[in-house]
Design a protein around this motif. Sequence first.
Motif, short mmCIF file in Angstrom:
data_model
loop_
_atom_site.label_atom_id
_atom_site.label_comp_id
_atom_site.label_asym_id
_atom_site.label_seq_id
_atom_site.Cartn_x
_atom_site.Cartn_y
_atom_site.Cartn_z
N SER A 102 0.77 -1.14 -0.09
CA SER A 102 -0.09 -0.05 -0.01
C SER A 102 0.75 1.18 -0.06
O SER A 102 0.27 2.39 -0.60
CB SER A 102 -0.84 -0.08 1.25
N SER A 103 2.02 1.23 0.53
CA SER A 103 2.99 2.42 0.47
C SER A 103 3.29 2.69 -0.84
O SER A 103 3.88 3.86 -1.00
CB SER A 103 4.13 2.04 1.44
N GLU A 104 3.18 1.96 -1.75
CA GLU A 104 3.50 2.22 -3.29
C GLU A 104 2.43 3.21 -3.77
O GLU A 104 2.37 3.63 -4.92
CB GLU A 104 3.64 1.01 -4.07
N PHE A 105 1.43 3.38 -3.37
CA PHE A 105 0.44 4.36 -3.50
C PHE A 105 0.16 5.57 -2.76
O PHE A 105 0.49 5.70 -1.70
CB PHE A 105 -1.03 3.72 -3.48
N ALA A 106 -0.29 6.67 -3.62
CA ALA A 106 -0.16 7.99 -2.99
C ALA A 106 -1.26 8.10 -1.95
O ALA A 106 -1.09 8.83 -0.99
CB ALA A 106 -0.58 8.96 -4.00
N ASP A 107 -2.23 7.19 -2.03
CA ASP A 107 -3.44 7.30 -1.06
C ASP A 107 -3.91 5.94 -1.03
O ASP A 107 -3.90 5.00 -1.92
CB ASP A 107 -4.56 8.32 -1.62
N THR A 108 -4.58 5.76 0.21
CA THR A 108 -5.11 4.21 0.39
C THR A 108 -6.23 3.95 -0.47
O THR A 108 -6.77 2.90 -0.75
CB THR A 108 -5.39 4.08 2.02
N ARG A 109 -6.94 5.20 -0.75
CA ARG A 109 -8.12 4.81 -1.88
C ARG A 109 -7.71 4.22 -2.99
O ARG A 109 -8.47 3.40 -3.74
CB ARG A 109 -8.95 6.18 -1.98
N LEU A 110 -6.65 4.73 -3.54
CA LEU A 110 -5.98 4.24 -4.94
C LEU A 110 -5.69 2.86 -4.65
O LEU A 110 -5.83 1.98 -5.44
CB LEU A 110 -4.65 5.08 -5.24
N PHE A 111 -4.97 2.30 -3.53
CA PHE A 111 -4.85 1.04 -3.20
C PHE A 111 -6.11 0.06 -3.39
O PHE A 111 -5.96 -0.88 -3.71
CB PHE A 111 -3.93 0.99 -1.81
N TYR A 112 -7.14 0.47 -2.57
CA TYR A 112 -8.34 -0.28 -2.60
C TYR A 112 -8.72 -0.33 -3.97
O TYR A 112 -9.45 -1.24 -4.13
CB TYR A 112 -9.04 0.17 -1.71
N GLN A 113 -8.70 0.48 -4.84
CA GLN A 113 -9.30 0.70 -6.08
C GLN A 113 -8.54 -0.24 -6.87
O GLN A 113 -8.95 -1.00 -7.73
CB GLN A 113 -9.32 1.91 -6.92
N TYR A 114 -6.99 -0.61 -6.59
CA TYR A 114 -6.28 -1.52 -7.36
C TYR A 114 -6.74 -3.03 -6.94
O TYR A 114 -6.96 -3.60 -7.82
CB TYR A 114 -4.83 -1.23 -7.01
N ILE A 115 -6.98 -3.06 -5.81
CA ILE A 115 -7.38 -4.51 -4.98
C ILE A 115 -8.60 -5.05 -5.91
O ILE A 115 -8.90 -6.02 -6.23
CB ILE A 115 -7.41 -4.46 -3.56
N THR A 116 -9.65 -3.82 -5.75
CA THR A 116 -11.06 -4.07 -6.42
C THR A 116 -10.92 -4.71 -7.80
O THR A 116 -11.70 -5.49 -8.24
CB THR A 116 -11.90 -2.99 -6.13
N GLY A 117 -10.09 -3.81 -8.51
CA GLY A 117 -9.92 -4.42 -9.93
C GLY A 117 -9.40 -5.66 -9.94
O GLY A 117 -9.91 -6.45 -11.05
N ILE A 118 -8.28 -6.02 -9.20
CA ILE A 118 -7.84 -7.27 -9.48
C ILE A 118 -8.92 -8.25 -8.99
O ILE A 118 -8.79 -9.53 -9.54
CB ILE A 118 -6.62 -7.41 -8.29
N LEU A 119 -9.62 -8.09 -7.77
CA LEU A 119 -10.64 -9.20 -7.29
C LEU A 119 -11.86 -9.03 -8.56
O LEU A 119 -12.33 -10.40 -8.85
CB LEU A 119 -11.28 -8.72 -6.20
N ARG A 120 -12.06 -8.07 -9.13
CA ARG A 120 -13.17 -8.00 -10.27
C ARG A 120 -12.77 -9.00 -11.34
O ARG A 120 -13.34 -9.78 -12.11
CB ARG A 120 -13.70 -6.73 -10.44
N LEU A 121 -11.43 -8.55 -11.88
CA LEU A 121 -10.87 -9.29 -13.16
C LEU A 121 -10.68 -10.64 -13.00
O LEU A 121 -10.85 -11.46 -14.09
CB LEU A 121 -9.29 -8.54 -13.38
#
Length: 130
Positions: free
Chosen positions: A103-122
Amino acid sequence: MLQQYFIELGEGYGDIYELIELMKTNRERLHRSFIFSSTIDGKQSISVAAAFHPANESNFMPIYICREGIKQTDDSKSKRRLLFEEASEQCGQKPVFIGLKHSSEFADTRLFYQYITGILRLNNLVPPLR
Protein backbone atom coordinates in the motif's frame (compact mmCIF):
# COMPACT_ATOMS: atom_id res chain seq x y z
CA MET A 1 -25.28 -0.90 -9.07
CA LEU A 2 -23.38 -3.27 -6.74
CA GLN A 3 -20.32 -1.58 -5.29
CA GLN A 4 -17.56 -3.04 -3.17
CA TYR A 5 -16.11 -0.93 -0.37
CA PHE A 6 -13.19 -1.70 1.89
CA ILE A 7 -13.68 -1.16 5.60
CA GLU A 8 -10.35 -1.08 7.39
CA LEU A 9 -10.38 -2.59 10.86
CA GLY A 10 -6.76 -2.15 11.91
CA GLU A 11 -3.57 -4.15 12.20
CA GLY A 12 -3.51 -5.65 15.70
CA TYR A 13 -4.51 -8.90 17.34
CA GLY A 14 -7.88 -7.50 18.46
CA ASP A 15 -8.70 -6.49 14.91
CA ILE A 16 -8.12 -10.03 13.61
CA TYR A 17 -10.43 -11.37 16.31
CA GLU A 18 -13.05 -8.78 15.33
CA LEU A 19 -12.84 -9.85 11.69
CA ILE A 20 -13.13 -13.51 12.69
CA GLU A 21 -16.20 -12.70 14.79
CA LEU A 22 -17.76 -10.82 11.87
CA MET A 23 -17.20 -13.87 9.69
CA LYS A 24 -18.73 -16.26 12.23
CA THR A 25 -21.79 -14.15 13.04
CA ASN A 26 -22.42 -13.37 9.35
CA ARG A 27 -21.52 -16.82 8.04
CA GLU A 28 -24.53 -16.90 5.71
CA ARG A 29 -23.46 -13.58 4.13
CA LEU A 30 -19.75 -14.45 3.76
CA HIS A 31 -18.89 -14.32 0.07
CA ARG A 32 -15.16 -15.04 0.19
CA SER A 33 -12.08 -14.61 2.37
CA PHE A 34 -8.69 -13.38 1.22
CA ILE A 35 -5.06 -13.34 2.25
CA PHE A 36 -3.09 -10.60 0.50
CA SER A 37 0.69 -10.70 0.54
CA SER A 38 2.99 -7.79 -0.27
CA THR A 39 6.69 -7.08 0.06
CA ILE A 40 8.45 -3.80 0.72
CA ASP A 41 12.17 -3.43 1.41
CA GLY A 42 12.52 -7.20 1.50
CA LYS A 43 9.91 -7.58 4.28
CA GLN A 44 6.69 -9.45 3.65
CA SER A 45 3.37 -8.23 5.08
CA ILE A 46 0.10 -10.11 5.11
CA SER A 47 -3.38 -8.58 4.99
CA VAL A 48 -6.51 -10.60 5.70
CA ALA A 49 -9.94 -9.67 4.39
CA ALA A 50 -13.49 -10.97 4.11
CA ALA A 51 -16.11 -9.94 1.55
CA PHE A 52 -19.78 -10.19 2.46
CA HIS A 53 -22.90 -10.33 0.31
CA PRO A 54 -25.03 -7.16 0.56
CA ALA A 55 -27.51 -6.99 3.43
CA ASN A 56 -31.14 -7.19 2.35
CA GLU A 57 -31.73 -5.20 -0.83
CA SER A 58 -28.70 -2.90 -0.58
CA ASN A 59 -26.08 -2.54 -3.30
CA PHE A 60 -23.23 -2.31 -0.79
CA MET A 61 -20.78 -5.22 -0.64
CA PRO A 62 -18.49 -4.65 2.35
CA ILE A 63 -14.96 -6.02 2.35
CA TYR A 64 -13.49 -5.87 5.84
CA ILE A 65 -9.71 -5.81 5.91
CA CYS A 66 -6.85 -5.87 8.40
CA ARG A 67 -4.25 -4.18 6.18
CA GLU A 68 -0.63 -5.32 6.31
CA GLY A 69 -0.71 -5.96 10.03
CA ILE A 70 0.83 -9.42 9.93
CA LYS A 71 4.57 -9.46 9.36
CA GLN A 72 5.91 -12.62 7.78
CA THR A 73 9.45 -13.24 9.00
CA ASP A 74 10.09 -16.77 7.73
CA ASP A 75 8.34 -19.62 5.95
CA SER A 76 6.11 -20.49 8.91
CA LYS A 77 2.64 -18.98 9.21
CA SER A 78 1.94 -16.56 12.06
CA LYS A 79 -0.66 -17.35 14.70
CA ARG A 80 -2.96 -14.59 13.41
CA ARG A 81 -2.84 -15.97 9.88
CA LEU A 82 -3.55 -19.50 11.16
CA LEU A 83 -6.50 -18.22 13.22
CA PHE A 84 -7.92 -16.46 10.15
CA GLU A 85 -7.48 -19.55 7.96
CA GLU A 86 -9.18 -21.75 10.58
CA ALA A 87 -12.12 -19.35 10.91
CA SER A 88 -12.50 -19.15 7.13
CA GLU A 89 -12.62 -22.91 6.82
CA GLN A 90 -15.13 -23.17 9.69
CA CYS A 91 -17.33 -20.78 7.67
CA GLY A 92 -17.00 -22.93 4.55
CA GLN A 93 -14.38 -20.82 2.77
CA LYS A 94 -10.81 -21.50 1.78
CA PRO A 95 -9.00 -18.14 1.76
CA VAL A 96 -7.86 -16.97 -1.66
CA PHE A 97 -4.16 -16.03 -1.59
CA ILE A 98 -3.17 -13.06 -3.77
CA GLY A 99 0.17 -11.26 -4.12
CA LEU A 100 -0.18 -7.47 -4.30
CA LYS A 101 1.84 -4.28 -4.41
CA HIS A 102 2.40 -2.81 -0.94
CA SER A 103 0.00 0.00 0.00
CA SER A 104 2.94 2.37 0.52
CA GLU A 105 3.49 2.30 -3.26
CA PHE A 106 0.26 4.29 -3.68
CA ALA A 107 -0.19 7.99 -2.99
CA ASP A 108 -3.47 7.32 -1.16
CA THR A 109 -5.08 4.25 0.41
CA ARG A 110 -8.18 4.85 -1.74
CA LEU A 111 -6.02 4.17 -4.81
CA PHE A 112 -4.70 1.03 -3.13
CA TYR A 113 -8.24 -0.23 -2.52
CA GLN A 114 -9.27 0.60 -6.11
CA TYR A 115 -6.26 -1.46 -7.27
CA ILE A 116 -7.35 -4.44 -5.14
CA THR A 117 -10.98 -4.11 -6.25
CA GLY A 118 -9.86 -4.20 -9.88
CA ILE A 119 -7.82 -7.35 -9.29
CA LEU A 120 -10.72 -9.04 -7.49
CA ARG A 121 -13.18 -8.14 -10.25
CA LEU A 122 -10.84 -9.20 -13.07
CA ASN A 123 -10.40 -12.59 -11.43
CA ASN A 124 -14.15 -12.96 -10.78
CA LEU A 125 -13.58 -13.09 -7.02
CA VAL A 126 -16.18 -10.39 -6.42
CA PRO A 127 -19.09 -9.53 -8.72
CA PRO A 128 -18.57 -6.90 -11.42
CA LEU A 129 -20.30 -3.55 -11.31
CA ARG A 130 -23.89 -3.94 -12.44
